[in-house]
Every structure is written in structure tokens, then in C-alpha cells.
Design an enzyme around this catalytic site. Structure first.
Site, PDB file in Angstrom:
ATOM      1  N   SER D  45       0.781  -1.207  -0.034  1.00 29.25           N
ATOM      2  CA  SER D  45       0.084   0.036   0.026  1.00 29.25           C
ATOM      3  C   SER D  45       0.867   1.361  -0.081  1.00 29.25           C
ATOM      4  O   SER D  45       0.588   2.206  -0.603  1.00 29.25           O
ATOM      5  CB  SER D  45      -0.916  -0.215   1.222  1.00 29.25           C
ATOM      6  OG  SER D  45      -1.896  -1.073   1.114  1.00 29.25           O
ATOM      7  N   ASN D  46       2.036   1.177   0.814  1.00 27.10           N
ATOM      8  CA  ASN D  46       2.920   2.214   0.635  1.00 27.10           C
ATOM      9  C   ASN D  46       3.688   2.685  -0.551  1.00 27.10           C
ATOM     10  O   ASN D  46       4.423   3.524  -0.853  1.00 27.10           O
ATOM     11  CB  ASN D  46       3.760   2.220   2.013  1.00 27.10           C
ATOM     12  CG  ASN D  46       3.414   2.376   3.223  1.00 27.10           C
ATOM     13  OD1 ASN D  46       2.585   3.386   3.563  1.00 27.10           O
ATOM     14  ND2 ASN D  46       2.878   1.359   4.132  1.00 27.10           N
ATOM     15  N   LYS D 164      -0.217 -10.656   6.582  1.00 29.97           N
ATOM     16  CA  LYS D 164       0.294  -9.459   6.871  1.00 29.97           C
ATOM     17  C   LYS D 164      -1.174  -8.874   7.497  1.00 29.97           C
ATOM     18  O   LYS D 164      -2.113  -8.517   6.574  1.00 29.97           O
ATOM     19  CB  LYS D 164       0.716  -8.459   5.903  1.00 29.97           C
ATOM     20  CG  LYS D 164       0.810  -7.232   6.616  1.00 29.97           C
ATOM     21  CD  LYS D 164       1.500  -5.923   5.415  1.00 29.97           C
ATOM     22  CE  LYS D 164       1.485  -4.534   6.058  1.00 29.97           C
ATOM     23  NZ  LYS D 164       1.917  -3.734   5.223  1.00 29.97           N
ATOM     24  N   SER D 166      -2.981  -5.800   9.018  1.00 31.47           N
ATOM     25  CA  SER D 166      -2.988  -4.096   9.206  1.00 31.47           C
ATOM     26  C   SER D 166      -4.246  -3.841   9.715  1.00 31.47           C
ATOM     27  O   SER D 166      -4.604  -2.722   9.911  1.00 31.47           O
ATOM     28  CB  SER D 166      -2.913  -3.622   7.871  1.00 31.47           C
ATOM     29  OG  SER D 166      -1.514  -3.969   7.327  1.00 31.47           O
ATOM     30  N   GLY D 189       0.850  -5.603  10.711  1.00 39.97           N
ATOM     31  CA  GLY D 189       0.861  -4.662   9.491  1.00 39.97           C
ATOM     32  C   GLY D 189       1.288  -3.259   9.705  1.00 39.97           C
ATOM     33  O   GLY D 189       1.379  -2.386   8.931  1.00 39.97           O
TER      34      GLY D 189
END
Lengths: 298, 298, 298, 298
Positions: D45-46, D164, D166, D189
Site C-alpha cells: 500500500s505504501n 500481514k 493491518s 501490519g
């Protein structure tokens, strides 16, 4: 001043024939007082406090404090929608002999419960309360959250000694622990995250599950404080399913059915709460058995 | 039997010195009784009912019914968390002389308020109530929704005569209107969607804004029923901003400040509700002026 | 400039063997072009646009515009997460011969989609787009809402001509209609609130249900514009259940199953969407029959 | 098979002039490869993966794997809305030389993303993927949650090696750890709950903050695994504020600004994401300084 630490059971309020069944309550209290529990909370969410009349609340506080007679600390849930009623109940709690009061956020006018309004509410209550005040964050029931920022601000008030955080947001819990004033205690509001709360520096918990498994809940904290991390963690993981059953999944009807199963008196909740149905009781019994803590080995 | 139709104001409860200010209330009532309003609702959400003690509730119902003396119908908000307290208040409302009761969903134990539990609650209440019952759906405050399916099912009960739907979901409102039992009335719970509710076959509304602009709110329905669609729609659109100001935006503090502005008595709400701040009052005044209905032309 | 008015079907994209089935699409298009529909939307949410590759999107726009050949207006759904890809697709839509573009809000980075960021996005897109832009508010899928305030602000842009509001908040729709720049069209995004939207001054709708019942959806607006309020309202109420079935309840799998039932080609959606199960198909068929519009009388 | 353990940075994708800035990326990679990080995640996402074209995604995976050349493991984020595109990207990731793929839930059609549909999606993807698959639960961005029940079921698939998570729900994380198949890894996450995740038996984390403070994030796990609970906890509490700044509070714009501050290249995010404003940069700088880890002492 009273120091908040350890494991408390937010006790169920037993009813029979539409009234509080004090004889049944006495029997239950005998069990909890004989357990490893640190103390009890009367009129928490699990005590169906919103279903009690003001007169019943007064009577119940007096009865419980009178019966317990200082053998363990008693915390009274006195939060009401109005500030003035909350303060009035705090005074009754003090007269009855409670050690502290647990004050839930007002919540019907959610839109108006800004940080500012909540802050003012708790300050007014704490200023006027003869007993130390514990903040009670219960977003699942109230739709209102006490933010870390607000909790930290309120932790500076000399008569606000801790928070029971039932929101389960572990980051919020960590932030409160980190930033709160010295001596302010952070309590897990549910057995499902007691271990992570302790791991972050929390002081204990007020746990529905402690009605049923008081010794096991208390043991988790004892293990943790003895540095037995692996055992504490394993116990934590074992408690999640049964805790879920008597909280988010089946709520008070589940908790009362479980009380019946372990040989205490649960009985029916007060309407509109409905008793647990037969099929769910069967499933609940299986969940309790899977914990390995029930039925008690002798 | 009482038939629910028209525009009702859910009246504010005035306080002074921590008590209900009956002299101020009398003045306000004179205004509302002299207006085009169909009737009034005492102890709705705008009446701060959750901030009143049981004794105050009884007294307030008696006072209002006694003062109104049948000049307009009075509906009493009697919903409480517990079934038994709701039924008790219904009996008091009947003795006081109200025409019907408005019963909000119990809501603290949201997780347990299943369709089944809510259905049982309303049936128990309607069975035991000496007055016709109106369902009150207020999800913004309660976090609970009365689904179209449940409302339709309950509409068959001979003592349940309508619903005040404050959820604002227009499709849900349409589905209730379509499927409810004959004679069941659907009321908009907010002035912002009164016109679409009427357009779909609704019977009227219980509107916070009707505290302030009773004639204008009533006129919308009169225009609609006279087939003057364009005028009704234009009036609807004119009412949205001021309605928003005294509901979602500023809630009861906004409503009470607006009452003060139009020459009635608003006063401060009961804590933890806080009075509107000065800057917001200024903005509210501008919004009221923009409606064109304030100040009254003479 | 193109003026947004009337009833559009956001057409399904048929697949066979993992590819777009153009022969099936041609058959479906023949039906829609022969209906009373005002126009069609290609690559709306019902067109599974997020499941198409950029190449498929280009090809599909070209095919549809080429086949329709101006017989009805074609609006192309070109919204993408990135501004630059949205602008690129707008240019392809213009070359393909579409009349306007429908641009959904970017939504993966919900937390960053502030009013300011959304405003900038739509202004950049509208500045660079060779076709008029229609805002597309679809909170159920995106978790993002275009507020009335933002829609009104954007309505002033000369290349932004309307909004499809699929949020269903009738007060928001009323506020946009009231405050938007002259000539800006407000479209209902779902058949369930077409009538209230028209009643408030809306210009039409883009309706999943118009894939199945194009003439009936169009008739609602015709009745409304002819002042036949009661008939329009009755038709509205008849459309809610079937509309719910092909939108919120069963989504695209429901829409495609319904297409199969009425003799068009629906086929399976693209994975991860799953085809409707047999039991649900049976229930859907009953719902379609209950409308009275299916099967067609001849 | 690849075993998921330790601390990974989900790296930012640098842009300049509207294109991926590979020279800047190289510089950043040099820093991360020289740090204590276990590995990196490209196109999380980053990494603004939803703002990249399919061609850019392929090129980026090839570049990063080519540059890293096995010095640390590379995980590629390959989740797309469609199953077929996800599988296609997994094959490209394998060819490029990645060790595993991180697959976010499809999310535009939230209403259709039932347990069954999500389960089918991940099974189809894992069956067809040449690389081990890591589930990626990101409810804040997707509005979809992978429940503990589903994660546990999927953990039995031989080609699904971890998750993961989040979502930050610590009880859900505990339940997955407790019930998942042997060898299945659970990753935090976000840095804000890394310590409680480890305390419950988690295997590490993929942390936005590890872009900025790779050594400090890694140190937390090292301390934990060495039994230094108090130090680990203190470090955890120190990381929360800066982590919040580059995730929930300011998102990617905050992360990129922080990269610039520590001497790497952040640059502007791709529109519609907007660069952080000046005042926010100042506040971010203060937050970084408050950690005590910035600027680096030499």
C-alpha cells in the site's frame, strides 16, 4: 488512596420474579469472595445497570458492600446519562462503602459527546465525587470513544485514578499507558486482550469472564508478573474463545447461562434481554468444556 | 382510535436552576398551541428525556397534558431501556391524558437488540400499554435500526399505530409505507426529508424544527396535500439548512439557542449537554435569517 | 453541450471463456437500443470496470460506441485510482465517440481522500477531459462520499455537468439540487429512490434495474413529468424489491442472473465475483415475477 | 520453502516528472539494504501500487529484484481486483526473482466479498501462483476484513505461508496465531502493535515506519527475542507516535515527507495523492525528533 490493580469481576445481577434475587446473589458472592479475584464491580455493563431503577441501584450497592464487608474492594458502576444523577449515585456508593466508582460515558446524545463535553462531564463528576473515579470506555455499547488524548488529560485530575478500556484498540491502550499521569491505572475491559495490555504496562482488568473463571483470569496476571511469559500467553490464548462467548457473541444471556452451568445462579436477564436459547446453550457448554477449566476437577 | 397524521413538535424541556422550569414551559406551550401544529410530543429526544429522573418524567407528562387540556393531541415519549419501566411510563402517560406513546428502541445492549428481541420488546409493550404505541427509530442516537421488515411485522399489532423514522433512509421509509398494515402511519423524523416522505405516502412528521417554525413546517404538508408540488418542494429545500442546524449539527444546544432567538425560552440544556458557544450562536442566527422566516414580519 | 437527463442503464459486461463476449453484448445492446431508455453507461460499477484491463476498457468503449452509432447517448465510466489514468481513458472515450464520462472517486487511499484532494482530482480531470464530466458518488463500494458541499463547488466547473449519486442520502441529494450551479444535473444512482429524487428536482437516473426493466424505469420518469404523481409513486414502490435484488442484495451476480432470465445474456461475472447460486436464482425469479413485469405479456 | 520472519519495509515508490524515478529508488534501496531490515516489500500500500499501470508494475518488480540480487528477500505486492490479473502478476514476480507475493483482498465489490468468495479467490490464486502467497488484510483501505476463521482455513493451503494483518485487532491476531496451521506466519501490519503481536507469538511485521527507522524497528524484535521485555516495550511505546504520523494521520504524503527529511528521496506522491503541506511538515519533523532517533547521531 485506593489503587487500581489486579483482576475484578463485573458481577451479574441475578433476577427472579422480576426482582433482584438477593439470596442468589449472596450465593454467587460467596464464590467470588472465596476465589483469587482482587475485587468485584457491581453494576457494570454485565450487571444490567441500565435496566435497574434508581432505587434498585441504591439497594444493590448497599447490599453488596454490606455483604462483602471489606473482604475485597468493591467498585460501583454509577455512570448515568446526566451529570447530576451520576454524582448522586457516587454519593450513595460512598455511603454504602464502595472503594471507587466506575463511570461510563454518557451516550444517547452521541453527536454532542465531543472531547470537550466528555472532559467537562468527567471533571464535574470527579470534583463532586467522594470516591475515586475510574473512566469507563465501552464503545461497543455506547458508540462513544474516550480518546487516548482525553484519557491522558483526565488522568491529571487527582480524583481520577484509572480507566477500564473495553474498546480493545491496543494502540490506544498503549498510548494511554505511555502518556498518563503517574499512578493512573489502565485496565483491560475484556479477557481477550488482558495479556497484551499487561505486556504494555497495564495494571489488570475488569473481565466478564472472571465471573466464571476467576482463578484462571487472576492466574494470567500472576504468571505475567512472575515473568512466565510463555505460560501467560498460552493461558491468554486459551481464554479467548470462552470470553468471546460470554461477551460479543452472546452477551449477558451467555454470561448468565454460563453461571448456571458452573453451579452459580445466572437465571434470566431482565427484558428486553432474552434468555439464551437451548441450541446456543449446548454450544456454550462445549466451549466451556474446551477451555479445560470446566467442569472443575476435584 | 387515535390516528397519527400531520406535523408534531417534539418539544424542548426548559430548565432553570437545575429543575424543569414549568413557567417557561407554559409560555412556550402557549406559542405552540397557538400555531398551526397538529400536536406535540413531550419527552422525545429533543426533550432530553434520558436526562430526566422517573419522577420528573411523571410530573412533566402530567403538567403538559394538564395544560394542553385536549386542545391538541399530546404524544408522550416513554421508551426506556427496560421493558417494565417502559410499560410503567405508558400507564402514567395514559393517566395523565396523553393520546399515544412514542417508544424508542432499547439501545445500550446493541449487540443483543436482534430483530427477535426488538420484536418481542414492542409486542410486550404494546400488549400492556393502555395507549396506542408509535415505534421510534432513531439510529443516530441509538446505534440500532428498526428494519422495514420488523416495522411491517409490528404494524399488524392492533395497538401499534405508526412509526417515527428518524433514520432518513428513504428506501426503508418507502418499503414500510408499501408493506405496512392498513392504517399504519409513517412519520418523517426530521424536517429534511418531510417532502419525500409525504411524496411516498407518509402521514406527516415529528420535527425538531417545528419547535421553531411550526407554521412553516405545517404549511409544507398543507401545500403537498393541496397538490402544490412545486411550492411544497421549494419550501422543503428552504427548510433543510435550518433543520440541520438544530439537529445533526448542533443538536439540543442549537435547538435551545434557536428557541431563545425567536422569543421563546430555550435556556441551557442539562449537563453533560453544553450550551451553544457564542460564535456558533452567531452563525445559527444567520442561518435562521437566511430562511426568510425569521424575524417574523409583522 | 451534452445535457444529462432521463434514464440510463449502466450495462453489464458479458464474459465467455474469460474474455468479453462481444457477440452477446451485441444482442443485449439491440434490446436496450430498442427500449425507451434515454441512453447507456458502459463501464459503470455494474460493468465490472475494475475487473477489466486497460486494453479491454479501450476496446469495449470503441465497440459500444461503434455499435450504438449515435442512436442513443453513450456515457463511459473512466474513473481510475490515478488522475493520469483517468485522463487517459477520457481521451480514449472521446475518440471512441462517447458523449460524456462518469468518474468515480478514487478510493483505495480513503484516509487521504479529503474534500481538498477530491476537489483537486475532479478539477484536474475536468480541465483535461475532452468530454463533459459526471461525478460518480458510490460510497457503498468506495467508502468515500462526495459531500453536498463539494458537489456544489464542483458544479461551477464548466466541464462538470452532473452527478450520479448512488449514496441514497436523500437530504444530500436535495442539498445538491438546491445549491448546484444552473444546468448541473442530479441523477439517482439507484431505482429505489428515483421518484423522491425526481420529486426534489433531479434530472433522472442511472439504474442497474434499467438493464432488466428499461421501459418500466423510463415510464416512472414519464409519469412524473406528466404530473401523474400517484401512478409514479405506485410504480416506484413496485420497483424497490427487484431493484434491491440486483443491487445491494445480490449485486452483479444477481443482475447477470436476471439478464439470463429475461432472455438476454448475463453469464458468469469475472472472478473473484461468483455466479449466483441455484437457490438464490429461484428466489430472484420469484421476485422478478412479483413485479408483474416479467415474463413479458405478449 | 521461504519462511516469513522478521521486519520488512513496504517501500515507497519514488516519482519524478510523472514517472518512476529509478535513480532515486536505487539510492533508497542502498540505504535499506545496508540496514538491519530482514527484507523489503515492493508495491505494498505504501508503494502506491494502485496508482501504477500494469507495465509499471512489471518493470518495478524487475528493477527491484535485479538491484537487490538476493541480498535480502523481496516480497511483491501483486493483489488486483481480478483473480486473473493477480495470477498474471504473480508469474511476473516469480520471473523477476521475488521470494513471495503479498495479495490484498479484492475490495471494490465489498458486498460480494463474502468469506466464500474471498476463500475461493485466495485458493485460486495460491493454486496458480509459482511463489508462496501471503494474505494481506488491510480493512482501513479496503473496507473488507479477512476474519480469523478464514485466515485459519486458508493457512492449511500448502502455498499460503502467512498473513500481514493491518487491521490492528489484537484479538483477531491472537486467534489466527492460536489456530493457524503449523508454519503459518502472522505479521503485524503496523509498527504500533508490533510488540503485542510478537508477545502473542507473531513472526514479525511489515511496517511503513521501517522505511524511516529500519534499525529501530528491527531492534524491537531482537530485544523481544532476547527476552528483554522491558526494553522491547519501551521501544514499542516510543515508536507509536512517529508510526501514526506516517500511516493513519498523514499516510503516504507523510511517509514521503519523512523520507526526504532523513536524507532519502521521498518526493511527491502520484495524484490524486497530494504532497504534505508545509505546516504539517513542520509538525512531522518535530515528531521525528521527539523519537530520539532523528537526526542520527554520528
Amino acid at each position: 488512596m485506593f489503587k487500581l490493580h489486579g483482576i475484578y469481576a463485573p458481577i451479574a445481577t441475578p433476577f427472579a420474579g422480576g426482582k433482584i434475587a438477593y439470596d442468589k446473589l449472596e450465593k454467587n458472592l460467596r464464590f467470588w469472595l472465596g476465589s483469587d479475584l482482587t475485587g468485584i464491580v457491581v453494576m457494570g455493563s454485565n450487571g444490567e445497570f441500565v435496566l435497574l431503577s434508581p432505587e434498585e441501584k441504591e439497594e444493590l450497592m448497599r447490599f453488596v458492600c454490606g455483604y462483602v464487608k471489606g473482604r475485597k474492594p468493591v467498585i460501583a458502576g454509577t455512570g448515568a446519562e446526566s451529570t447530576v444523577e451520576t454524582i448522586r449515585l457516587n454519593k450513595v456508593a460512598a455511603e454504602a462503602g464502595a472503594q471507587a466508582v466506575l463511570v461510563v460515558t454518557p451516550n444517547y446524545y452521541k453527536g454532542e459527546m465531543t472531547e470537550q463535553a466528555l472532559g467537562r462531564f468527567y471533571q464535574d463528576v470527579a470534583d463532586a465525587s467522594p470516591l475515586p473515579v475510574i473512566l469507563y470506555n465501552m464503545p461497543r455499547n455506547t458508540g462513544v470513544n474516550i480518546s487516548a488524548k482525553l484519557a491522558v488529560e483526565l488522568s491529571k485530575h487527582p480524583n481520577i485514578i484509572g480507566i477500564k478500556d473495553s474498546g480493545g484498540n491496543i494502540v490506544q491502550i498503549a498510548e494511554i499507558i505511555r502518556n498518563a499521569a503517574e499512578g493512573f491505572s489502565v485496565f483491560a475491559g475484556s479477557a481477550s486482550y488482558l495479556y497484551p495490555t499487561l505486556a504494555l504496562g497495564g495494571a489488570g482488568g475488569t473481565l466478564a469472564l472472571a465471573n466464571i473463571f476467576p482463578d484462571e483470569c487472576t492466574r494470567l496476571q500472576t504468571l505475567f508478573e512472575a515473568g512466565k511469559m510463555k505460560e501467560a500467553r498460552d493461558l491468554q490464548i486459551r481464554l479467548i474463545e470462552s470470553n468471546h462467548a460470554v461477551t460479543a457473541r452472546w452477551g449477558i444471556p451467555g454470561l448468565k447461562a454460563a453461571l448456571d452451568m458452573i453451579g452459580l445462579y445466572g437465571g434470566d436477564p431482565r427484558p428486553p434481554l432474552m434468555p439464551l436459547e437451548e441450541a446456543d446453550r449446548e454450544e456454550l457448554r462445549k466451549i466451556l468444556i474446551r477451555t479445560g477449566f470446566f467442569p472443575k476437577k476435584t
